[in-house]
Scaffold this active site. Structure first.
Site, PDB file in Angstrom:
ATOM      1  N   GLU A 282      48.849 -55.583  18.471  1.00  0.00           N
ATOM      2  CA  GLU A 282      48.658 -54.136  18.276  1.00  0.00           C
ATOM      3  C   GLU A 282      48.655 -53.384  19.615  1.00  0.00           C
ATOM      4  OE1 GLU A 282      45.185 -53.707  15.723  1.00  0.00           O
ATOM      5  OE2 GLU A 282      46.426 -54.080  13.968  1.00  0.00           O
TER       6      GLU A 282
ATOM      7  N   GLU B 285      49.948 -59.045   9.692  1.00  0.00           N
ATOM      8  CA  GLU B 285      48.590 -58.743   9.223  1.00  0.00           C
ATOM      9  C   GLU B 285      48.692 -57.790   8.058  1.00  0.00           C
ATOM     10  OE1 GLU B 285      45.541 -57.352  11.906  1.00  0.00           O
ATOM     11  OE2 GLU B 285      46.289 -58.628  13.520  1.00  0.00           O
TER      12      GLU B 285
HETATM   13  C1  BGP Z   1      43.540 -55.362  13.275  1.00  0.00           C
HETATM   14  C2  BGP Z   1      43.282 -56.441  14.306  1.00  0.00           C
HETATM   15  C3  BGP Z   1      42.577 -57.646  13.809  1.00  0.00           C
HETATM   16  C4  BGP Z   1      41.671 -57.449  12.633  1.00  0.00           C
HETATM   17  C5  BGP Z   1      42.128 -56.421  11.638  1.00  0.00           C
HETATM   18  C6  BGP Z   1      41.090 -55.981  10.650  1.00  0.00           C
HETATM   19  O1  BGP Z   1      43.442 -54.116  13.885  1.00  0.00           O
HETATM   20  O2  BGP Z   1      44.483 -56.895  14.879  1.00  0.00           O
HETATM   21  O3  BGP Z   1      42.018 -58.318  14.900  1.00  0.00           O
HETATM   22  O4  BGP Z   1      40.371 -57.559  12.878  1.00  0.00           O
HETATM   23  O5  BGP Z   1      42.631 -55.264  12.249  1.00  0.00           O
HETATM   24  O6  BGP Z   1      40.207 -55.085  11.269  1.00  0.00           O
HETATM   25  P1  BGP Z   1      38.639 -55.203  11.176  1.00  0.00           P
HETATM   26  O7  BGP Z   1      38.316 -56.595  11.596  1.00  0.00           O
HETATM   27  O8  BGP Z   1      38.110 -54.184  12.103  1.00  0.00           O
HETATM   28  O9  BGP Z   1      38.282 -54.939   9.765  1.00  0.00           O
END
Ligand code: BGP
Length: 480
Positions: free
Chosen positions: A177, A378
């Site tokens: 990201e 993701e």
């Molecule tokens: C993205 C990241 C991840 C992950 C995911 C979910 O932004 O790449 O590392 O954590 O989001 O977000 P969160 O864990 O804040 O719910």
């Protein structure tokens, strides 16, 4: 035409070292930035501490103990039918201070074992070189990516792990990201601009000049890593990774449409335009001028960017937002990007707006623009799961989210998009990046671990485990 995924389409899940491994200070590992961040919640932001406070709770220190339990976890992924697992390497497990004379052999050996375990199960690893962490020592000494010196440290780390795992890992991503570094919400995890700061993460503000200069260093570092991979390891495929937060104009007022175009460029297109096309986009000139940004570049930077374009495009996709100019927007939530609430969309308990059709739209937009293979690395839904009286977690909401997104992907494939894989975020419950909670669960596998530090760490299959297993077995056809 039948809507189906290609033969050999990759199905799997995605993890990040700092959110799952734990074992933060064993076998020679150095602390990374996440190890200096306390646990928080939806209401209470995480806090950065310069020293480790023995009274505070740092959820990344223990994660879910993937470091010791990876064999059990990877066997469960294989049982679901995974053909791909996205993992990251913890930079500070390899170079504890970021610029040590020699890499840490125990750290290198750990990932040897993990990648071998994947291969034994027929799972292709795809590795993120930097997933929201850098050695704390670099962040402290150099103010993270503010300094050019970090580029060389990163390239040395990449060349070390490329050489070591050249036969075990063929798929790589540079920065997780990367585009979040453009906004104030990425100052901690994306660009690590933390020197001299202590306190709530939400108060870590940096100027546009500081943010875009740091991002420039990351973009150059990414391009150098890509070039190195291409020159020395023809068997590698190496991609970018963008946090794609789709936004729509709040109304059909042309002013809203223009505002949304600017937001889409700033938040979604800027970094990938550089990483895919090899140069800063034409709209950057005006954006930089109007925001007081003057990038300092060394001779050779532009040539390096041009020589380091990626082989495929990857994204995370969770939600969409709206953008308007009428000043009456109610705000929606996210972990690093925020926009307006869309009255047509439901949201998770953490306020992330669920928009499967937006995924189809986004994939089409990306493919129209770049015409290179795309992987969704993701996608997922954070929810509060309850263990029922029968001892199981029944999670129909997660199954519904999964099915609707796979259905949207199928439509996009039928639209002509060259989609090559899908890795669900957090196939096993892990520490949340945004809030540091365990209560915000994404997994198909439940982990008995809680935000007060209790729990046995035992793993168990949720209902969604079997739903994903059916989807994979049918190559996306069985959404029953
Ligand atoms: C993205 C990241 C991840 C992950 C995911 C979910 O932004 O790449 O590392 O954590 O989001 O977000 P969160 O864990 O804040 O719910």
């Amino acid at each position: 035409m039948e809507k189906r995924f290609s033969e050999g389409f990759f199905w799997g899940g995605a993890l990040a070292a700092n959110q799952c491994e734990g074992a933060w200070d064993v076998d020679g590992r150095g602390p990374s930035v996440d190890d200096h961040v306390t646990g928080g919640s939806f209401e209470r932001p995480r806090e950065i501490t310069a020293a480790i406070d023995p009274q505070a709770f740092y959820p990344n220190h223990d994660g879910i103990d993937f470091y010791r339990r990876y064999e059990e976890d990877i066997a469960l992924f294989a049982e679901m039918g995974f053909t791909m697992l996205r993992l990251s390497i913890s930079w500070s497990r390899i170079f504890p201070n970021g610029d040590d004379a020699e890499p840490n052999e125990a750290g290198l050996a750990f990932y040897d074992r993990v990648f071998e375990c994947c291969r034994e199960h027929g799972i292709e690893p795809i590795v993120t070189l930097s997933h929201y962490e850098m050695p704390w020592s670099l962040a402290e000494r150099y103010n993270g990516w503010a300094s050019r010196e970090v580029i060389d440290c990163f390239v040395r780390y990449c060349s070390t792990v490329f050489a070591r795992y050249r036969d075990k890992v063929h798929w790589w991503l540079t920065f997780n990201e990367i585009n979040n570094g453009a906004s104030d919400h990425g100052n901690l995890l994306s660009t690590s601009l933390v020197r001299g700061f202590e306190g709530p993460v939400s108060e870590l503000k940096r100027t546009p000049q500081e943010r875009y200069q740091a991002l420039h260093h990351q973009l150059v570092a990414s391009a150098l890593a890509v070039r190195l991979a291409h020159e020395k390891y023809p068997q590698f495929k190496i991609g970018n990774m963008d946090c794609f937060i789709l936004s729509y104009p709040a109304t059909c007022d042309p002013a809203d449409v223009l505002a949304n175009q600017a937001e889409m460029r700033r938040s979604n297109w800027f970094c990938s335009d550089v990483q895919v096309r090899g140069h800063y986009p034409s709209y950057a000139r005006r954006y930089f001028r109007e925001n007081g940004i003057e990038l300092h570049m060394e001779p050779g930077d532009l040539a390096d960017l041009a020589a380091g374009t990626v082989d495929f495009y990857t994204l995370s996709y969770y939600m969409s937002n709206i953008v308007g100019t009428h000043g009456d927007l109610e705000m929606a939530q996210g972990n690093m990007t925020f926009g307006g609430k869309n009255p047509y969309l439901p949201a998770t308990e953490w306020g992330w707006q669920i928009d499967p059709a937006g995924l189809r739209f986004a994939l089409n937009e990306i493919y129209d623009r770049y015409e290179i293979p795309i992987m969704i690395v993701e996608n997922g839904m954070g929810a509060r799961d309850e263990v029922s009286e029968d001892g199981l977690v029944h999670d129909p909401y997660r199954i519904d989210y999964l099915r609707r997104h796979v259905e949207a992907m199928r439509e996009a494939v039928d639209d002509g998009v060259d989609l090559i894989g899908y890795t669900w975020w957090g196939p096993i419950d892990i520490v949340s990046a945004g809030t540091g909670e365990l209560a915000k669960r994404y997994g198909f596998i439940y982990v008995d671990k809680h935000d007060d530090g209790t729990g046995t760490l035992a793993r168990s299959r949720k209902d969604s485990f079997y739903a994903y297993q059916r989807i994979i077995a049918s190559n996306g056809a069985d959404l029953s």
